[in-house]
Enzyme design. Structure first.
Site, short mmCIF file in Angstrom:
data_model
loop_
_atom_site.label_atom_id
_atom_site.label_comp_id
_atom_site.label_asym_id
_atom_site.label_seq_id
_atom_site.Cartn_x
_atom_site.Cartn_y
_atom_site.Cartn_z
N TYR A 100 0.85 -1.19 0.00
CA TYR A 100 0.00 0.00 0.00
C TYR A 100 0.89 1.24 0.00
O TYR A 100 1.87 1.31 0.75
CB TYR A 100 -0.91 0.02 1.24
N GLU A 188 -3.51 7.48 -4.12
CA GLU A 188 -3.32 6.18 -3.48
C GLU A 188 -3.05 5.10 -4.51
O GLU A 188 -3.69 5.08 -5.57
CB GLU A 188 -4.60 5.84 -2.70
#
Ligand code: GDP
Ligand code: MN
Length: 376
Positions: A100, A188
């Protein structure tokens, strides 16, 4: 303004990040055609929501026929209340590891905060609950941006495989540059994928642009038209209104976000459920009031409407004119309770006098009146 995955990926690609080259399709035919050129593909629902994988909106297909079958399932699918109208078709990845990486515009620190985790591919919100210590957060000083030494420490602390540090650091630097260049609230990559053959790939992209900065980005204007998930959101934006559907039965209109929020609180405290948040903003004119009323009335759940107007820049008489005009232009079948105060309140009251609108002195009284009218 939320971007679709493919739009976010376009921005990231323009920034030089390793993003797969995909094709956006709206029909199974187009998906099949795209798959013919690509071989094994992944077909991904394009909606403004995460968790598409879990919802069945991300599927790998081995053949063009299979890609078509998968597209038939995904197109039209409902994901978190959003209908899928478009899919992104990309060459499928052989994903070995999922990390992530995100950068969020953080109000508290007034900085972009870099967030990394070696636990990727799942909702970062879930990781924050189950393994909060597995998320590395670093507030980036705008004077220095995202220098390599900061990023080196970050990927080390996050527990990313050291083999890929050298490849991932430039991706993170460009992620930061993308956030700055586009005035993003959030950028993101989840997952930031490592493939079987050792490549680092941006497998997903989530981008949210600061609406207040859109005027600085004429290049993003084409995305604007595409950014509304429903007609209400589009209408609200066109009229300069802020509308949020809340699902209850009491329509709420006010001028100013704080005033509307306070009204929602009082409505809730009286055991009622607000249907919406609707801020007509400062200096609104009668025409906007008419539009606001029509938006609220298009929600069949609405059983009553509360107006909470505090005249400042917005004039109470102008609002009253709007309310009367709304009544003339449409069939308002629900009771409307009006609290008018502030600039030109006397003039406003006069305009409403003799009309069927119910004047009240304050919000508490408004909620009580609505309760009587709706339940009794
Ligand atoms: P999200 O669920 O909305 O976040 O959508 P993602 O794009 O992140 O996809 C969800 C999951 O699908 C990822 O975490 C991967 O595990 C998987 N996935 C996405 N793209 C591919 C791909 O190209 N190949 C493979 N094998 N899996 C993928
Ligand atoms: Mn994802």
């Amino acid at each position: 303004m939320k971007l679709y995955e493919y739009q976010g990926k376009d921005l990231f690609r323009a920034q030089g990040m390793p993003v797969p080259q995909g094709i956006v399709a709206t029909t199974p035919d187009e998906v099949e055609g795209a798959a013919r050129d690509m071989g094994r593909v992944v077909v991904k629902a394009q909606v403004h929501a995460g968790g598409r994988g879990k919802a069945g909106g991300v599927k790998v297909a081995g053949t063009p026929a299979e890609a078509r079958a998968v597209a038939e399932k995904i197109l039209g699918m409902d994901i978190k209340g959003l209908t899928v109208h478009k899919v992104l078709v990309e060459p499928a990845l052989d994903i070995k590891t999922e990390y992530y990486a995100g950068i969020v515009n953080d109000r508290a620190s007034k900085r972009f905060v870099l967030m990394l985790s070696a636990i990727g591919g799942v909702d970062i919100e879930d990781v924050a609950v189950t393994d909060p210590d597995k998320i590395v957060k670093i507030a980036l000083d705008p004077a220095f941006g995202a220098p390599d030494y900061v990023l080196r420490q970050a990927v080390y602390d996050a527990g990313y495989d050291p083999t890929y540090h050298r490849t991932i650091i430039p991706v993170l630097r460009e992620l930061y540059n993308a956030a700055v260049a586009n005035d993003a609230m959030l950028v993101e990559i989840n997952p930031l994928a490592i493939t079987g053959d050792g490549k680092v790939v941006v497998a997903d992209a989530k981008v949210d642009i600061d609406d207040n900065a859109l005027y600085r980005h004429p290049d993003l204007a084409p995305y604007r038209e595409d950014s509304f998930d429903n007609d209400m959101d589009r209408q609200a934006a066109e009229q300069g209104l802020t509308y949020v559907h809340l699902g209850g039965s009491v329509g709420v209109i006010g001028n100013g976000a704080g005033l509307v929020m306070q009204t929602l609180d009082v409505v809730n405290a009286n055991g009622l459920k607000p249907a919406n948040f609707l801020d007509i903003g400062g200096g609104a004119q009668a025409a906007q009031v008419v539009k606001a009323v029509s938006m609220i009335l298009s929600d069949p759940e609405v059983k009553a409407i509360i107006f909470n107007i505090f005249g400042g820049i917005t004039r109470a008489d102008e609002m009253a004119k709007g309310i009367v005009a709304a009544d003339e232009q449409m069939d308002i079948r629900v009771p409307v309770v009006v609290r008018l105060a502030g600039t030109q309140e006397e003039a406003g009251r006069k305009i409403l006098e003799g009309s069927r609108f119910i004047p009240v002195a304050n919000v508490q009284e408004a909620a009580e009146r609505v309760k009587e009218l709706v339940t009794g």
